[in-house]
Design a protein around this motif. Sequence first.
Motif, PDB file in Angstrom:
ATOM      1  N   LEU A   1       0.830  -1.203   0.000  1.00  5.98           N
ATOM      2  CA  LEU A   1       0.000   0.000   0.000  1.00  5.98           C
ATOM      3  C   LEU A   1       0.864   1.251   0.000  1.00  5.98           C
ATOM      4  O   LEU A   1       0.668   2.160  -0.814  1.00  5.98           O
ATOM      5  CB  LEU A   1      -0.944  -0.014   1.200  1.00  5.98           C
ATOM      6  CG  LEU A   1      -1.906   1.179   1.322  1.00  5.98           C
ATOM      7  CD1 LEU A   1      -3.271   0.725   1.834  1.00  5.98           C
ATOM      8  CD2 LEU A   1      -1.343   2.268   2.230  1.00  5.98           C
TER       9      LEU A   1
ATOM     10  N   PRO B   1      -1.721   0.310  -8.739  1.00  7.69           N
ATOM     11  CA  PRO B   1      -3.118   0.322  -8.275  1.00  7.69           C
ATOM     12  C   PRO B   1      -3.263   0.811  -6.833  1.00  7.69           C
ATOM     13  O   PRO B   1      -2.391   0.614  -5.992  1.00  7.69           O
ATOM     14  CB  PRO B   1      -3.530  -1.155  -8.388  1.00  7.69           C
ATOM     15  CG  PRO B   1      -2.530  -1.785  -9.316  1.00  7.69           C
ATOM     16  CD  PRO B   1      -1.261  -1.039  -9.112  1.00  7.69           C
ATOM     17  N   ARG B   2      -4.402   1.437  -6.577  1.00 11.90           N
ATOM     18  CA  ARG B   2      -4.744   1.833  -5.217  1.00 11.90           C
ATOM     19  C   ARG B   2      -5.147   0.618  -4.376  1.00 11.90           C
ATOM     20  O   ARG B   2      -4.991   0.640  -3.157  1.00 11.90           O
ATOM     21  CB  ARG B   2      -5.898   2.851  -5.239  1.00 11.90           C
ATOM     22  CG  ARG B   2      -5.453   4.219  -5.712  1.00 11.90           C
ATOM     23  CD  ARG B   2      -6.650   5.132  -5.970  1.00 11.90           C
ATOM     24  NE  ARG B   2      -7.378   5.492  -4.762  1.00 11.90           N
ATOM     25  CZ  ARG B   2      -7.072   6.528  -3.981  1.00 11.90           C
ATOM     26  NH1 ARG B   2      -6.019   7.276  -4.269  1.00 11.90           N
ATOM     27  NH2 ARG B   2      -7.804   6.818  -2.924  1.00 11.90           N
ATOM     28  N   GLY B   3      -5.618  -0.425  -5.024  1.00 13.92           N
ATOM     29  CA  GLY B   3      -6.002  -1.629  -4.291  1.00 13.92           C
ATOM     30  C   GLY B   3      -7.368  -1.475  -3.652  1.00 13.92           C
ATOM     31  O   GLY B   3      -8.055  -0.461  -3.813  1.00 13.92           O
ATOM     32  N   HIS B   4      -7.762  -2.474  -2.884  1.00 16.45           N
ATOM     33  CA  HIS B   4      -9.090  -2.465  -2.269  1.00 16.45           C
ATOM     34  C   HIS B   4      -9.143  -1.499  -1.090  1.00 16.45           C
ATOM     35  O   HIS B   4      -8.336  -1.594  -0.167  1.00 16.45           O
ATOM     36  CB  HIS B   4      -9.451  -3.878  -1.790  1.00 16.45           C
ATOM     37  CG  HIS B   4     -10.753  -3.939  -1.038  1.00 16.45           C
ATOM     38  ND1 HIS B   4     -11.965  -3.708  -1.648  1.00 16.45           N
ATOM     39  CD2 HIS B   4     -11.020  -4.177   0.274  1.00 16.45           C
ATOM     40  CE1 HIS B   4     -12.920  -3.819  -0.759  1.00 16.45           C
ATOM     41  NE2 HIS B   4     -12.380  -4.097   0.423  1.00 16.45           N
ATOM     42  N   ASP B   5     -10.091  -0.574  -1.123  1.00 17.45           N
ATOM     43  CA  ASP B   5     -10.362   0.355  -0.020  1.00 17.45           C
ATOM     44  C   ASP B   5      -9.098   1.084   0.441  1.00 17.45           C
ATOM     45  O   ASP B   5      -8.743   1.073   1.627  1.00 17.45           O
ATOM     46  CB  ASP B   5     -11.005  -0.392   1.153  1.00 17.45           C
ATOM     47  CG  ASP B   5     -11.701   0.559   2.132  1.00 17.45           C
ATOM     48  OD1 ASP B   5     -11.796   1.767   1.835  1.00 17.45           O
ATOM     49  OD2 ASP B   5     -12.129   0.092   3.204  1.00 17.45           O
ATOM     50  N   PHE B   6      -8.440   1.724  -0.495  1.00 21.22           N
ATOM     51  CA  PHE B   6      -7.231   2.479  -0.157  1.00 21.22           C
ATOM     52  C   PHE B   6      -7.512   3.547   0.890  1.00 21.22           C
ATOM     53  O   PHE B   6      -6.661   3.822   1.755  1.00 21.22           O
ATOM     54  CB  PHE B   6      -6.641   3.127  -1.409  1.00 21.22           C
ATOM     55  CG  PHE B   6      -5.482   4.041  -1.123  1.00 21.22           C
ATOM     56  CD1 PHE B   6      -4.220   3.526  -0.883  1.00 21.22           C
ATOM     57  CD2 PHE B   6      -5.655   5.427  -1.080  1.00 21.22           C
ATOM     58  CE1 PHE B   6      -3.140   4.368  -0.611  1.00 21.22           C
ATOM     59  CE2 PHE B   6      -4.591   6.274  -0.808  1.00 21.22           C
ATOM     60  CZ  PHE B   6      -3.338   5.740  -0.573  1.00 21.22           C
ATOM     61  N   LYS B   7      -8.692   4.155   0.834  1.00 17.27           N
ATOM     62  CA  LYS B   7      -8.990   5.257   1.755  1.00 17.27           C
ATOM     63  C   LYS B   7      -8.837   4.826   3.211  1.00 17.27           C
ATOM     64  O   LYS B   7      -8.170   5.491   4.010  1.00 17.27           O
ATOM     65  CB  LYS B   7     -10.395   5.796   1.502  1.00 17.27           C
ATOM     66  CG  LYS B   7     -10.550   6.497   0.157  1.00 17.27           C
ATOM     67  CD  LYS B   7     -11.969   6.975  -0.058  1.00 17.27           C
ATOM     68  CE  LYS B   7     -12.120   7.719  -1.381  1.00 17.27           C
ATOM     69  NZ  LYS B   7     -13.506   8.190  -1.610  1.00 17.27           N
ATOM     70  N   HIS B   8      -9.467   3.713   3.568  1.00 20.08           N
ATOM     71  CA  HIS B   8      -9.329   3.225   4.940  1.00 20.08           C
ATOM     72  C   HIS B   8      -7.935   2.649   5.184  1.00 20.08           C
ATOM     73  O   HIS B   8      -7.407   2.742   6.296  1.00 20.08           O
ATOM     74  CB  HIS B   8     -10.405   2.182   5.267  1.00 20.08           C
ATOM     75  CG  HIS B   8     -11.742   2.794   5.562  1.00 20.08           C
ATOM     76  ND1 HIS B   8     -12.708   2.974   4.598  1.00 20.08           N
ATOM     77  CD2 HIS B   8     -12.256   3.289   6.718  1.00 20.08           C
ATOM     78  CE1 HIS B   8     -13.770   3.543   5.145  1.00 20.08           C
ATOM     79  NE2 HIS B   8     -13.530   3.754   6.427  1.00 20.08           N
ATOM     80  N   GLY B   9      -7.347   2.070   4.156  1.00 18.61           N
ATOM     81  CA  GLY B   9      -6.012   1.498   4.299  1.00 18.61           C
ATOM     82  C   GLY B   9      -4.970   2.537   4.635  1.00 18.61           C
ATOM     83  O   GLY B   9      -4.102   2.307   5.487  1.00 18.61           O
TER      84      GLY B   9
END
Length: 214
Positions: free
Chosen positions: A31, A158-166
Motif C-alpha cells: 500500500l 493500483p490503489r487496491g481495495h479500499d485504499f482510503k481506509h487502508g
Amino acid sequence: MATDVIAGITIPDSKLAREATELIRDTESDLLYHHSVRVYFWGSLLGRRRQLRFDPELLYIASMFHDLGLTSRYQQSQLRFEVDGANAARDFLRSRGVAESDIATVWAAIALHTTPGIPEHMHPEIALIQAGAGMDVAGRGYQDLGDDEREAVIAAHPRGHDFKHGIIDAFYEGMKHRPDTTFGTFNDDVLAFKDPNFKRADLCSIILASRWPD
C-alpha cells in the motif's frame, strides 16, 4: 524498476533511483510503496501542468521516502514521522555523495509534506511532493488531471481495495505511539478518528496555563 512511460512521465533510470526503489520496496507495505510511486507521478503531472521546472530524480527520491517514517522500523521514534523519513532520505543521499543543496531540498520536501500553506511557495520539488501526496490521499487537484492520466497511473500502480481506509490505518499505526507529534498538524485527525480516547492538544489552553502571570 519499470521504466515504461506512464502518462508521459518516466521514473528516472539512474543508480540512485534504482537503489531508492529497492530500499523502499523492501521496507514498505504494498500500500505505501504504490502510494509513494503514485505521489511521484501525480507530482510530475501536476508540475508539468503548472509549467514548473523540477528535478525528476530529486522528486522521485522524496516521493519514495516521504512515508518511510510510518513503517515498523520507527515504532520507538518520538519524532514526527515526516522527520524520520526526511532524515532517512538525507542519510541515503549523503552516503552516495549527493550535493548538500539537493539533500536540503529533499529533506524539506519530505518534512513539510503534511504542512499546508508553506510548501507551495518553495522549490518546485518541495511543492510537488505535497501536491502529489494531497492528490493521492485527499484528491486535491483531481480535476486538474485528465481521466486518461489518472487511469494510466492507477493501472500501473493500483490503489487496491479500499485504499482510503487502508491509508488511514497506515497513518494510525505509524503515529499512535507518538501522539504528541501530531500537535499543530492535521495528523491528529487520524488519531481522533481511530481512537475515541485520544485527547487533542489545545493551543489556547496551553497559552492560558503557561507560567506567565499575564
